[in-house]
Design an enzyme around this catalytic site. Structure first.
Site, mmCIF file in Angstrom:
data_model
loop_
_atom_site.group_PDB
_atom_site.id
_atom_site.type_symbol
_atom_site.label_atom_id
_atom_site.label_comp_id
_atom_site.label_asym_id
_atom_site.label_seq_id
_atom_site.Cartn_x
_atom_site.Cartn_y
_atom_site.Cartn_z
ATOM 1 N N TYR A 1 0.850 -1.191 0.000
ATOM 2 C CA TYR A 1 0.000 0.000 0.000
ATOM 3 C C TYR A 1 0.882 1.236 0.000
ATOM 4 O O TYR A 1 1.865 1.296 0.742
ATOM 5 C CB TYR A 1 -0.901 0.006 1.242
ATOM 6 N N ASP B 1 9.260 2.597 0.090
ATOM 7 C CA ASP B 1 8.209 3.252 0.863
ATOM 8 C C ASP B 1 8.320 2.745 2.295
ATOM 9 O O ASP B 1 7.856 1.646 2.615
ATOM 10 C CB ASP B 1 6.835 2.941 0.254
ATOM 11 N N LYS C 1 4.102 8.590 9.280
ATOM 12 C CA LYS C 1 3.858 7.967 10.588
ATOM 13 C C LYS C 1 4.861 8.406 11.672
ATOM 14 O O LYS C 1 4.774 9.539 12.120
ATOM 15 C CB LYS C 1 3.748 6.455 10.415
HETATM 16 C C1 LIG Z 1 0.393 4.639 5.883
HETATM 17 C C2 LIG Z 1 1.131 4.412 4.637
HETATM 18 C C3 LIG Z 1 1.032 5.278 3.540
HETATM 19 C C4 LIG Z 1 0.057 6.420 3.501
HETATM 20 O O1 LIG Z 1 0.333 7.382 4.478
HETATM 21 P P1 LIG Z 1 -0.845 8.391 4.903
HETATM 22 O O2 LIG Z 1 -0.168 9.302 5.892
HETATM 23 O O3 LIG Z 1 -1.927 7.553 5.476
HETATM 24 O O4 LIG Z 1 -1.258 9.106 3.678
HETATM 25 C C5 LIG Z 1 1.831 5.051 2.443
HETATM 26 N N1 LIG Z 1 2.676 4.022 2.420
HETATM 27 C C6 LIG Z 1 2.804 3.173 3.436
HETATM 28 C C7 LIG Z 1 3.797 2.054 3.359
HETATM 29 C C8 LIG Z 1 2.017 3.331 4.580
HETATM 30 O O5 LIG Z 1 2.120 2.460 5.571
#
Ligand SMILES: *Cc1c(COP(=O)(O)O)cnc(C)c1O
Length: 432
Positions: free
Chosen positions: A148, A243, A271
């Protein structure tokens, strides 16, 4: 006597909320879809605990989906935020807070020469992709099923089916023009990856991957796959984007990149980097990062980007993440896993879980799955997982244990899940 927790006020608030807000919530998974329980309205939190509006207390293993590695309301972060608040909360111009956070990260993570802060992980990914396209002057992006990357159009694409294998949008509203530039591959499938590169040779701008996929369960990858991915991207002059919005500062300060000793071209964070306030970041070599406006021609901007409060919460959080911190966090995570697994292994029939479950973990991230199966790609996930999870969620919530409300979400342990919390957890899960 077993007391069932009452959540009348939460139920009433949810009814009201559904009238005013789509599904009653501001992010889909908060809607408790597929569960017997309706969303729990929280009114405060501290350490490892959430308190709901009906005065129930829960050990929180969701931790706001990852940012709160120090637990709720860490006193050092709180103190820094108080000091900052007295000075103001957004300036819309240059300030020193983001400089300090940038410096702290760049000093500690060798491959990062420059960083830019924005407001969410989604924004970070969106920017990294635009930057990769601007830098390589190519269009196609490879992503993997089960990873994701936030909700930007080009990442809401799923693998195709049938002979054509043409990808498909995973959300309505994503234009077909966008779909055609995202290629979706299977995690761990080196053969497919090699063939895709050989076929699209000069068209691939970047490969984006969660080096520790943790958004469709915990799909731990073979190191060799990630190493080969690095080699192939180099061979074909495509950028590798890690990511690390979840894994960054969580599995190690430098995330999976540090653990694997693999250097991506760009990394995205979110995060933990904001300590629980809204932040995202994209980082990499100066050469690539200089493509961003106002130096370069790749556009990116944000009214509230590098918000001073978020920068301060981020820095106060990162400052506590030393070797000793990770050792404690990981040791506590192992203890918590053992307590859960002991509970699952001794599950009696009144718990109606028609399946023996198992908690697996990677450091302070965990996932609950049917016992004895190895899951490294979404194809391996058993189809009954949501039904089994729904039963488990009900059992745990009545004991005062809160998991992220979906079978595909991982759990998070924070440093506030200390010996006292572990003892409490052990008592809550003990059979008698
Ligand atoms: C949470 C997450 C996102 C999206 O971040 P948001 O702050 O919710 O937009 C993108 N990539 C990864 C791997 C994530 O865990």
């Amino acid at each position: 006597m077993k007391m069932k927790k009452e959540r009348n006020l939460s139920s009433e608030l949810f009814i009201e909320s559904k009238k005013l807000v789509p599904g009653g919530v501001h992010s889909p998974v908060r809607g408790f879809k597929g569960l017997n329980t309706t969303p729990i309205f929280i009114n405060k939190a501290a350490g490892a605990y959430l308190y709901d509006v009906d005065n129930n207390k829960y050990i929180d293993f969701c931790m706001s989906f990852g940012p709160l590695i120090l637990g709720h309301k860490d006193s050092d972060v709180e103190q820094e935020l108080h000091i900052a608040l007295e000075r103001g909360w957004t300036y819309g111009t240059a300030e020193e807070y983001s400089l300090k956070l940038a410096k702290y990260i760049i000093d500690k993570i060798p491959f990062i020469e420059q960083i830019r802060f924005m407001n969410s992980g989604t924004e970070a990914v969106m920017t990294a992709i635009r930057l990769a396209r601007g830098y390589t002057k190519k269009n196609k992006i490879i992503k993997f099923s089960g990873c994701y990357h936030g909700h930007t159009d080009s990442m809401l694409i799923k693998a195709g089916s049938g002979v054509t294998q043409i990808a498909d949008a995973s959300s309505k509203g994503v234009p077909s023009g966008v779909v055609q530039d995202t290629l979706v591959l299977e995690l761990g499938d080196l053969d497919q990856l090699q063939k895709t590169f050989a076929h699209y040779k000069d068209d691939i701008a970047a490969v984006i991957i969660e080096p520790l996929p943790a958004n469709n369960g915990l799909l731990i990858q073979d190191n060799n796959f990630l190493k080969k991915l690095r080699e192939l991207t180099k061979t074909y002059d495509a950028l590798l984007i890690f990511d690390e919005v979840i894994s960054g500062f969580r599995v190690a300060f430098g995330g999976m990149s540090e653990l694997l000793k693999i250097t991506p071209d760009l990394v995205t964070y979110g995060k933990i980097i904001g300590g629980g306030l809204p932040v995202g970041a994209v980082a990499g070599s100066k050469k690539i990062m200089q493509m961003l406006a106002p130096v370069g021609d790749v556009y990116q901007a944000g009214t509230l980007s590098a918000n001073p409060l978020a920068m301060i919460a981020g820095l106060a959080t990162l400052k506590k993440l030393n070797d000793n911190f990770y050792e404690n966090l990981n040791a506590n995570s192992t203890e918590i896993k053992n307590i859960f697994n002991n509970f699952f292994n001794n599950c009696d029939c009144d718990y109606n879980l028609d399946e023996t479950l198992e908690m697996i973990n990677f450091k302070s991230l965990f996932w609950i799955i049917p016992k004895g199966i190895k899951i490294t790609s979404i194809k391996d996930i058993p189809s009954n997982i949501s039904r089994v999870f729904s039963n488990l969620f009900d059992i745990l919530i009545d004991k005062g244990i809160y998991l992220a409300p979906n079978a595909y979400e991982v759990g998070f342990v924070s440093i506030a899940h200390d010996k006292d919390v572990i003892t409490t957890l052990n008592n809550l899960l003990r059979r008698n």
